[in-house]
Write a protein that holds these residues in place. Structure first.
Motif, PDB file in Angstrom:
ATOM      1  N   LEU A 186      59.361  92.237  52.519  1.00 28.01           N
ATOM      2  CA  LEU A 186      58.346  91.166  52.506  1.00 28.01           C
ATOM      3  C   LEU A 186      57.512  91.072  53.731  1.00 28.01           C
ATOM      4  O   LEU A 186      56.559  90.521  53.687  1.00 28.01           O
ATOM      5  N   MET A 187      58.089  91.222  54.900  1.00 30.72           N
ATOM      6  CA  MET A 187      57.345  90.933  56.123  1.00 30.72           C
ATOM      7  C   MET A 187      56.862  92.269  56.766  1.00 30.72           C
ATOM      8  O   MET A 187      55.592  92.115  57.187  1.00 30.72           O
ATOM      9  N   GLY A 188      57.444  93.113  56.848  1.00 27.42           N
ATOM     10  CA  GLY A 188      57.025  94.568  57.314  1.00 27.42           C
ATOM     11  C   GLY A 188      56.070  95.343  56.778  1.00 27.42           C
ATOM     12  O   GLY A 188      55.390  96.039  57.116  1.00 27.42           O
ATOM     13  N   CYS A 189      56.149  95.220  55.151  1.00 30.32           N
ATOM     14  CA  CYS A 189      55.484  95.729  54.189  1.00 30.32           C
ATOM     15  C   CYS A 189      54.423  95.059  53.741  1.00 30.32           C
ATOM     16  O   CYS A 189      53.117  95.298  53.936  1.00 30.32           O
ATOM     17  N   LYS A 190      54.777  94.142  52.735  1.00 32.57           N
ATOM     18  CA  LYS A 190      53.872  93.258  51.854  1.00 32.57           C
ATOM     19  C   LYS A 190      52.950  92.616  52.893  1.00 32.57           C
ATOM     20  O   LYS A 190      51.820  92.719  52.644  1.00 32.57           O
ATOM     21  N   ALA A 191      53.502  91.638  53.669  1.00 28.77           N
ATOM     22  CA  ALA A 191      52.782  90.540  54.570  1.00 28.77           C
ATOM     23  C   ALA A 191      51.716  91.449  55.261  1.00 28.77           C
ATOM     24  O   ALA A 191      50.776  91.225  55.549  1.00 28.77           O
ATOM     25  N   ALA A 192      52.099  92.538  56.152  1.00 29.70           N
ATOM     26  CA  ALA A 192      51.476  93.328  57.027  1.00 29.70           C
ATOM     27  C   ALA A 192      50.567  94.114  56.673  1.00 29.70           C
ATOM     28  O   ALA A 192      49.269  94.165  56.883  1.00 29.70           O
ATOM     29  N   CYS A 193      50.790  94.845  55.244  1.00 29.81           N
ATOM     30  CA  CYS A 193      49.671  95.680  54.648  1.00 29.81           C
ATOM     31  C   CYS A 193      48.721  94.908  53.983  1.00 29.81           C
ATOM     32  O   CYS A 193      47.609  95.156  53.994  1.00 29.81           O
ATOM     33  N   GLU A 194      49.046  93.625  53.352  1.00 29.52           N
ATOM     34  CA  GLU A 194      48.130  92.608  52.860  1.00 29.52           C
ATOM     35  C   GLU A 194      47.332  92.234  54.024  1.00 29.52           C
ATOM     36  O   GLU A 194      45.936  91.697  53.535  1.00 29.52           O
ATOM     37  N   ARG A 195      47.535  91.965  55.067  1.00 24.02           N
ATOM     38  CA  ARG A 195      46.566  91.595  56.053  1.00 24.02           C
ATOM     39  C   ARG A 195      45.607  92.709  56.497  1.00 24.02           C
ATOM     40  O   ARG A 195      44.499  92.317  56.813  1.00 24.02           O
ATOM     41  N   VAL A 196      45.861  93.922  56.614  1.00 22.57           N
ATOM     42  CA  VAL A 196      45.202  94.976  56.789  1.00 22.57           C
ATOM     43  C   VAL A 196      44.034  95.276  55.784  1.00 22.57           C
ATOM     44  O   VAL A 196      42.825  95.224  55.972  1.00 22.57           O
ATOM     45  N   GLU A 206      47.603  94.232  46.798  1.00 23.99           N
ATOM     46  CA  GLU A 206      48.613  93.049  46.520  1.00 23.99           C
ATOM     47  C   GLU A 206      49.918  93.579  46.086  1.00 23.99           C
ATOM     48  O   GLU A 206      49.912  94.367  45.148  1.00 23.99           O
ATOM     49  N   PHE A 207      50.919  93.348  46.794  1.00 21.70           N
ATOM     50  CA  PHE A 207      52.380  93.989  46.386  1.00 21.70           C
ATOM     51  C   PHE A 207      53.162  92.850  45.861  1.00 21.70           C
ATOM     52  O   PHE A 207      53.080  91.742  46.330  1.00 21.70           O
ATOM     53  N   ASP A 208      53.872  93.260  44.562  1.00 23.57           N
ATOM     54  CA  ASP A 208      54.730  92.325  44.155  1.00 23.57           C
ATOM     55  C   ASP A 208      56.188  93.012  44.029  1.00 23.57           C
ATOM     56  O   ASP A 208      56.373  93.376  43.064  1.00 23.57           O
ATOM     57  N   PRO A 209      56.945  92.777  45.058  1.00 22.33           N
ATOM     58  CA  PRO A 209      58.057  93.290  44.876  1.00 22.33           C
ATOM     59  C   PRO A 209      59.043  92.787  44.003  1.00 22.33           C
ATOM     60  O   PRO A 209      59.258  91.597  43.764  1.00 22.33           O
ATOM     61  N   HIS A 210      59.980  93.537  43.365  1.00 23.68           N
ATOM     62  CA  HIS A 210      60.768  92.988  42.301  1.00 23.68           C
ATOM     63  C   HIS A 210      62.339  92.660  42.895  1.00 23.68           C
ATOM     64  O   HIS A 210      63.194  93.388  42.072  1.00 23.68           O
ATOM     65  N   LEU A 211      62.278  91.947  44.020  1.00 24.31           N
ATOM     66  CA  LEU A 211      63.550  91.896  44.484  1.00 24.31           C
ATOM     67  C   LEU A 211      64.416  91.191  43.681  1.00 24.31           C
ATOM     68  O   LEU A 211      64.118  89.994  43.071  1.00 24.31           O
ATOM     69  N   PRO A 212      65.913  91.247  43.766  1.00 19.25           N
ATOM     70  CA  PRO A 212      66.669  92.296  44.691  1.00 19.25           C
ATOM     71  C   PRO A 212      66.814  93.667  44.232  1.00 19.25           C
ATOM     72  O   PRO A 212      67.255  94.537  44.696  1.00 19.25           O
ATOM     73  N   GLY A 213      65.752  94.197  42.989  1.00 17.83           N
ATOM     74  CA  GLY A 213      65.632  95.404  42.523  1.00 17.83           C
ATOM     75  C   GLY A 213      64.861  96.124  43.921  1.00 17.83           C
ATOM     76  O   GLY A 213      64.091  95.693  44.740  1.00 17.83           O
ATOM     77  N   LEU A 214      64.715  97.495  43.465  1.00 17.85           N
ATOM     78  CA  LEU A 214      64.193  98.416  44.423  1.00 17.85           C
ATOM     79  C   LEU A 214      62.661  98.586  44.070  1.00 17.85           C
ATOM     80  O   LEU A 214      62.017  99.481  44.723  1.00 17.85           O
ATOM     81  N   SER A 215      62.227  98.440  43.037  1.00 14.55           N
ATOM     82  CA  SER A 215      60.959  98.604  42.506  1.00 14.55           C
ATOM     83  C   SER A 215      59.783  97.691  43.054  1.00 14.55           C
ATOM     84  O   SER A 215      60.078  96.368  43.554  1.00 14.55           O
TER      85      SER A 215
END
Length: 228
Positions: A186-196, A206-215
């Motif tokens: 959520l912090m290192g991938c989603k938030a950072a990449c969406e800023r770039v 836009e990333f939509d992680p399906h936590l706690p799953g891996l997809s």
């Protein structure tokens, strides 16, 4: 099962090379940025140093005749373990929103420096005809296997947004015991990449992680029109 391990030799070499290049810019974030903040905010600095020592003790160097796929997994797994440990420890001292800001700022800044010669070229995506956009973006998105593992397009939304599915994100599967790496995700991938790649960029992501799953579901929005 992580199908990323079944990719071809050339892809394996490419992924390992790209990851190594990225980590040369981003890999120091856990130790150089997050750890000092944790030492200042934690009540028990000795416990922090003890925990960090345990994490870095898992670092391993280059191995003789190491395959590019295992080199990729080793490097990526080491970075994710250290990022997850420091971010998790920081959320015990600070509000999650503040930790997200810290992590996203640090990583996005380094990503921009890493991509400084490439980002201007991405503007060419704005000139791709609408009908050619899906296959062109498929090629571009395929490079992200070094970061997310296998990824494939599953649909196109009414506004032209391209939808991609990541069955098992490599950020999770790169660690020795694959499990959801929540804060790294959520912090290192989603938030950072969406800023770039924000709404003003040529490729808004836009990333939509399906936590706690891996997809995860990735949406590549159409670029907004440039205003004169």
């Amino acid at each position: 099962m992580n199908n990323h391990n079944r990719s071809g030799t050339l892809t394996a070499f490419r992924d390992e090379w790209v990851l190594r290049s990225m980590l040369a810019r981003v890999g120091d974030v856990p130790e150089a940025v997050l750890l000092p903040v944790l030492r200042v905010t934690a009540e028990d600095r000795a416990a922090v140093d003890e925990g960090w020592a345990a994490i870095v003790s898992k670092r391993t160097g280059n191995r003789l005749f190491e395959s590019p796929r295992w080199a990729w997994k080793r490097r990526y797994g080491q970075f994710v373990r250290e990022l997850e440990w420091t971010t998790t420890a920081l959320t015990e001292q600070l509000p999650a929103e503040q930790v997200t800001e810290l992590v996203a700022d640090a990583i996005s800044l380094r990503l921009r420096r890493w991509l400084r010669r490439v980002l201007p070229a991405f503007e060419a995506v704005r000139m791709v005809p609408k009908g050619m956009r899906p296959p062109v973006m498929d090629v571009g998105v395929s490079v992200a296997t070094f970061l997310v593992g296998p990824i494939h397009r599953t649909g196109i939304e009414s506004d032209g947004t391209l939808v991609y599915e990541i069955p098992e994100c490599a950020m999770h599967t790169s660690v020795s015991a694959p499990a959801a790496q929540r804060n790294s995700c959520l912090m290192g991938c989603k938030a950072a990449c969406e800023r770039v790649f924000d709404a003003d960029s040529a490729m808004p992501l836009e990333f939509d992680p399906h936590l706690p799953g891996l997809s995860c579901t990735l949406r590549v929005r159409p670029a907004a029109a440039r205003t004169l």
